[in-house]
Design a protein around this motif. Sequence first.
Motif, PDB file in Angstrom:
ATOM      1  N   TYR A 250     -81.630 -28.405  63.711  1.00 49.53           N
ATOM      2  CA  TYR A 250     -82.215 -28.521  65.043  1.00 49.53           C
ATOM      3  C   TYR A 250     -82.141 -29.969  65.515  1.00 49.53           C
ATOM      4  CZ  TYR A 250     -84.329 -23.969  64.002  1.00 49.53           C
ATOM      5  OH  TYR A 250     -84.527 -22.655  63.666  1.00 49.53           O
TER       6      TYR A 250
ATOM      7  N   LYS B 146     -75.081 -32.097  66.547  1.00 50.18           N
ATOM      8  CA  LYS B 146     -75.325 -30.679  66.262  1.00 50.18           C
ATOM      9  C   LYS B 146     -74.660 -30.145  64.994  1.00 50.18           C
ATOM     10  CE  LYS B 146     -74.295 -29.105  70.414  1.00 50.18           C
ATOM     11  NZ  LYS B 146     -74.092 -28.125  71.515  1.00 50.18           N
TER      12      LYS B 146
ATOM     13  N   LYS C 193     -79.117 -26.071  66.812  1.00 53.53           N
ATOM     14  CA  LYS C 193     -79.665 -25.708  68.114  1.00 53.53           C
ATOM     15  C   LYS C 193     -80.394 -26.901  68.721  1.00 53.53           C
ATOM     16  CE  LYS C 193     -81.269 -21.598  68.726  1.00 53.53           C
ATOM     17  NZ  LYS C 193     -82.082 -20.360  68.638  1.00 53.53           N
TER      18      LYS C 193
ATOM     19  N   PRO D 234     -81.530 -22.673  79.824  1.00 53.02           N
ATOM     20  CA  PRO D 234     -82.078 -22.531  78.474  1.00 53.02           C
ATOM     21  C   PRO D 234     -83.034 -21.353  78.389  1.00 53.02           C
ATOM     22  CG  PRO D 234     -83.248 -24.248  79.664  1.00 53.02           C
ATOM     23  CD  PRO D 234     -82.133 -23.787  80.563  1.00 53.02           C
ATOM     24  N   SER D 235     -83.287 -20.910  77.170  1.00 53.37           N
ATOM     25  CA  SER D 235     -84.350 -19.938  76.940  1.00 53.37           C
ATOM     26  C   SER D 235     -85.671 -20.689  77.053  1.00 53.37           C
ATOM     27  CB  SER D 235     -84.193 -19.323  75.547  1.00 53.37           C
ATOM     28  OG  SER D 235     -85.264 -18.467  75.263  1.00 53.37           O
TER      29      SER D 235
ATOM     30  N   ARG E  34     -76.005 -23.449  82.484  1.00 54.44           N
ATOM     31  CA  ARG E  34     -76.357 -22.743  81.242  1.00 54.44           C
ATOM     32  C   ARG E  34     -77.875 -22.817  81.090  1.00 54.44           C
ATOM     33  NH1 ARG E  34     -72.941 -25.974  77.010  1.00 54.44           N
ATOM     34  NH2 ARG E  34     -73.740 -27.626  78.363  1.00 54.44           N
TER      35      ARG E  34
ATOM     36  N   GLU F   8     -78.720 -29.544  78.578  1.00 56.60           N
ATOM     37  CA  GLU F   8     -78.173 -29.432  77.224  1.00 56.60           C
ATOM     38  C   GLU F   8     -79.071 -28.646  76.285  1.00 56.60           C
ATOM     39  OE1 GLU F   8     -75.190 -30.317  76.212  1.00 56.60           O
ATOM     40  OE2 GLU F   8     -74.723 -31.022  78.233  1.00 56.60           O
ATOM     41  N   SER F   9     -80.323 -28.411  76.679  1.00 60.54           N
ATOM     42  CA  SER F   9     -81.257 -27.691  75.810  1.00 60.54           C
ATOM     43  C   SER F   9     -80.910 -26.208  75.780  1.00 60.54           C
ATOM     44  CB  SER F   9     -82.693 -27.867  76.313  1.00 60.54           C
ATOM     45  OG  SER F   9     -83.085 -29.224  76.255  1.00 60.54           O
ATOM     46  N   GLN F  10     -80.863 -25.657  74.589  1.00 59.80           N
ATOM     47  CA  GLN F  10     -80.660 -24.217  74.437  1.00 59.80           C
ATOM     48  C   GLN F  10     -81.999 -23.480  74.460  1.00 59.80           C
ATOM     49  OE1 GLN F  10     -78.159 -25.634  71.037  1.00 59.80           O
ATOM     50  NE2 GLN F  10     -77.346 -23.569  71.195  1.00 59.80           N
ATOM     51  N   LEU F  11     -83.015 -24.157  73.963  1.00 56.81           N
ATOM     52  CA  LEU F  11     -84.376 -23.636  73.991  1.00 56.81           C
ATOM     53  C   LEU F  11     -85.262 -24.728  74.575  1.00 56.81           C
ATOM     54  CD1 LEU F  11     -86.460 -21.477  73.219  1.00 56.81           C
ATOM     55  CD2 LEU F  11     -86.539 -22.466  70.931  1.00 56.81           C
TER      56      LEU F  11
END
Length: 405
Positions: free
Chosen positions: A264, A259, A149, A315-316, A313, A283-286
């Motif tokens: 992480y 990844k 992630k 991120p959270s 997309r 690009e960050s998912q979180l």
Amino acid sequence: MNSLLNLTSPPRKHALVANFVAFVADAPSEHVIARFADEHNVAHPFVTTGGIDDAIAHLTKMARSPSHLIVDISGAAMPLSELDRLAAVCEPSVSVIVVGERNDVGLYRSLLELGVHDYLVKPLTPELLRRAIGANRDAPPVRQPRTGKVIGFAGTRGGVGVTTIATSLAHHLATVAHRRIALVDLNLHGGTMNTRLGLKSNNGLVDLLRDTDRLDPKLVERSLVVHGSRLFVLSAELPYGESLQPQEGSLAGLLGRLKPHFHYVVLDIPGQGHPLAAAALGESQLLYLVADASIHSAREVMRLARCTDGLARPPSLSVLLNAPTPADGARLKPDDFTSAIGRRVLVDMPFDGALPVRAENLGEPIALPKSRFAEAIGTLANSLSGHAPPAVPRWHEKLLRRRSR
């Protein structure tokens, strides 16, 4: 027979660098796997009896996860939960094959969703192993491969503590949680991340961004600076006056290479206007937004939140409230800050005196048990895995414990 003994009981130092590891519950399965490894000239095998707990303990001691891992869930009451614990210590690129006694389609589908490569029902045979390991090496995977992630840290203003928090979290995840971490400092002219870890930059990030067509695994590995056995740093130190305009998609390509090999990938994102800032947000998912208790930070949290909502997309997003300086009456109260930004604060990082500055000057991460800041980092790390931190006894509970002794 001697060859089987060599495979199943290698010297300890060889077991910790094995590239093919198997823990199975019974001797017949152990011998079938050992013979398969011998007949197929598998490099660096380690085959033994044991369960998932044994596999987790072994992987925790390995500096690098093996390419192939076989584990046995025979007799496990909650196999999916146990495999979830195993995934926490396994690099995403590891090909995991699960062995069991239940011929259950529902279980097989659940295992694939977890990222397992294949499920084999006992009794094992060389042909079953060949299909799962040998013949499938070049075949398209049944599932999408599991990858690590990407976690981004962005600040609402300079000096708010983004690098301190990102570096401390990465160090905690690597040393306490035993995860494999890539820490990327996107400040191309030399951020403070290397100083905080007592490292020197090799300018590896610039080399990789300049030549995205040559991102082979060996080049990426040479560009990483190692801190301990599980923390790897990628940074740059361009001379002042020299600039770099990365090609579009270069950061995405680099992260795509990182990844599969890390749990992480932690990004220290520079301020808006930096050539890599927008790409890093995308690009960050979180994404953690680091703020202090000020009107300006509250305003920037809302602006950055609107910016990320517009991404393809999003991120959270979570907000961290940091106190890099002692509290004074001019700062907003935490409740007022929360009301201003219209969302809750995930972790309120306390001011910890001169400890963070001293740790930076010494090139040492901020560590427990002396630091309230390090305790907050532990809380942040627990929020990543979904694990609640251990409850802290209230003062009167501690007093009662002392009296009862």
